[in-house]
Scaffold this motif. Structure first.
Motif, PDB file in Angstrom:
ATOM      1  N   UNK A   1     -11.918  -0.246  -7.541  1.00 50.53           N
ATOM      2  CA  UNK A   1     -10.697   0.340  -8.087  1.00 50.53           C
ATOM      3  C   UNK A   1      -9.843  -0.757  -8.704  1.00 50.53           C
ATOM      4  N   UNK A   2      -9.236  -0.444  -9.835  1.00 51.17           N
ATOM      5  CA  UNK A   2      -8.400  -1.421 -10.546  1.00 51.17           C
ATOM      6  C   UNK A   2      -7.221  -0.678 -11.160  1.00 51.17           C
ATOM      7  N   UNK A   3      -6.025  -1.202 -10.984  1.00 52.99           N
ATOM      8  CA  UNK A   3      -4.861  -0.506 -11.523  1.00 52.99           C
ATOM      9  C   UNK A   3      -3.621  -1.358 -11.485  1.00 52.99           C
ATOM     10  N   UNK A   4      -2.495  -0.699 -11.739  1.00 50.45           N
ATOM     11  CA  UNK A   4      -1.212  -1.392 -11.757  1.00 50.45           C
ATOM     12  C   UNK A   4      -0.163  -0.527 -11.089  1.00 50.45           C
ATOM     13  N   UNK A   5       0.782  -1.189 -10.464  1.00 49.81           N
ATOM     14  CA  UNK A   5       1.969  -0.551  -9.909  1.00 49.81           C
ATOM     15  C   UNK A   5       3.170  -1.347 -10.405  1.00 49.81           C
ATOM     16  N   UNK A   6       3.891  -0.771 -11.355  1.00 47.65           N
ATOM     17  CA  UNK A   6       4.994  -1.510 -11.956  1.00 47.65           C
ATOM     18  C   UNK A   6       4.463  -2.702 -12.725  1.00 47.65           C
TER      19      UNK A   6
END
Length: 464
Positions: A148-153
């Motif tokens: 899983x790869x993503x961004x938060x802010x």
């Protein structure tokens, strides 16, 4: 081959649910129901993968792209820009993929299928931005590895299970945010000692999308002369404009196909000509240079035995419209996924039925002694096509597991898709209401109208 597709919050689709795709998948539906949007999203994914700009999360298109979907607001379900576009793809790989942990030789993870889930959100400028994506390597029903790869802010993250990623020694640089809807940045991969394998997932995704092709519902008008200078087009073009160059290129390459094991191998142009005759459209077909050593070619047709040869422009419009679909089905590279809209357009009902035989042959065809493994996803309005398909299933010419059929309609403003259950006898066990209109209502009303007319004429005769 695509085995599953799910789309959420795109165009008319709040949620398609998981669609199970077979080698031959046929999608029926009412006009403006949303069925074409399914293929349009896949076209957007392809043009994004082809884009040199790695920062572009989802390329919605412009005048130079495969498709122009407008703005994020144009694409989002209900034009509600606070929603995220989400989609799931699952596909079968050409061969099993083995992932080795370079830090622990005893750890290996295998799978023949790869799944991708992606979530796209708008940024402050309402441009698409990847919120997160997730890969799953699957062996049968078992998930062997998940990333899983993503961004938060302003912060990005990367997780992998059960394999544990190990940070590279030195300064603890932050993880870069996702690139495109499926891609890890090179700098992110360099942050870890054992993350090189993630590049394989990216390459597999690009390979899938590179071999996805689309043929629209309106094909180019026939021409008296076609130009070909020896190039090798990858497909027939979105409107079939490269059909004749594709035939010439395949013939020049010496490509030979047959309809299955033990069947006669034929040169590509003869193979296509044979299918045109079998469809019942013409008797013979040929492509010839207008003169020796020229790059201009003309397409000649003999409609019936003994009739004179004429140019493609001088026969019915139907052949120029079905020829791109016929060539596309056999020309594109083995392992391709082909999405076609209304290949039966402008065709006589008998030819529409015969077209089902062509597409069954396309998923069973062989080239150079190997199965081509072509997948066809067909949008159609033809009940004649469906009837022939059901007949071939009943006859055992194609297995029910090799066919998926869906019906798309509108319910409460949203698109709704229903899988149709096709059994080994060719019967559809859950025939939907108004699938091809209410035939019984037409028959009943015609009979009532005829009875009223006869009664009125009888009364007129009595009065006379």
């Amino acid at each position: 081959m695509l085995t599953e597709l799910r789309i959420q919050n795109f165009k008319a689709w709040q949620d398609t649910g998981t669609m199970h795709l077979a080698p031959l998948t046929v999608i029926f539906g009412t006009n403006s129901s949303g069925k074409s949007s399914l293929g349009h999203l896949l076209m957007a994914l392809k043009q994004t993968a082809m884009l040199a700009d790695h920062k572009r999360s989802l390329h919605l298109g412009d005048s130079n792209s495969l498709i122009d979907l407008g703005t994020y607001e144009d694409c989002i379900y209900g034009r509600e820009v606070d929603r995220s576009i989400q989609f799931d793809l699952r596909w079968q790989l050409e061969r099993s993929l083995t992932i080795k942990n370079i830090l622990n030789a005893s750890q290996t993870y295998q799978g023949r299928e790869l799944a991708l889930h992606a979530e796209i959100e708008p940024n402050r400028m309402l441009q698409p931005e990847t919120h997160r994506f997730e890969y799953s390597l699957c062996k049968g029903q078992e998930e062997t590895l998940r990333v899983s790869h993503g961004r938060e802010g302003s912060k990005a993250w990367l997780k992998c299970e059960p394999l544990k990623l190990v940070r590279a020694q030195g300064r603890g640089w932050p993880v870069e945010p996702p690139e495109k809807f499926y891609r890890f940045s090179d700098r992110t991969l360099s942050r870890y000692q054992n993350a090189d394998f993630l590049a394989q997932f990216v390459l597999q995704t690009e390979h899938l999308l590179e071999n996805f092709y689309h043929l629209g519902p309106l094909r180019s008008h026939p021409q008296r002369v076609y130009s070909w200078s020896g190039d090798m087009p990858s497909n027939v073009g979105a409107q079939g404009e490269l059909t004749i160059p594709a035939i010439l290129a395949a013939s020049e390459q010496g490509r030979k196909l047959n309809r299955g094991p033990g069947k006669k191998r034929q040169r590509f142009d003869a193979f296509i000509a044979g299918w045109l005759a079998e469809l019942g459209i013409i008797h013979k077909f040929d492509v010839q240079p207008i003169a020796p050593n020229r790059k201009e070619y003309e397409v000649l047709i003999q409609t019936h035995i003994g009739t004179p040869w004429v140019k493609l422009t001088d026969v019915g419009f139907g052949i120029s419209q079905v020829l791109p679909a016929l060539v596309q089905a056999f020309y594109t590279p083995p392992g391709s996924v082909l999405w076609m809209e209304q290949p039966e357009i402008h065709l006589h009902p008998r030819v529409q039925a015969n077209l089902a035989d062509v597409f069954i042959s396309a998923i069973q065809a062989r080239e150079d002694g190997e199965n081509r493994n072509t997948q066809l996803i067909i949008e159609s309005h033809s009940e004649h096509f469906l009837n022939r398909l059901q007949r071939r299933v009943a006859e055992g010419e194609v297995m029910p597991d090799d066919v998926s059929i869906y019906f798309v309609s509108r319910k409460s403003g949203a698109a709704h898709i229903e899988p149709l259950q096709l059994n080994e006898f060719g019967d559809i066990e859950n025939w939907p209401d108004d699938f091809f209109g209410d035939d019984m209502e037409d028959i009943t009303q015609r009979a009532l109208a005829a009875a009223r007319k006869r009664k009125a004429r009888k009364a007129q005769g009595a009065d006379a």
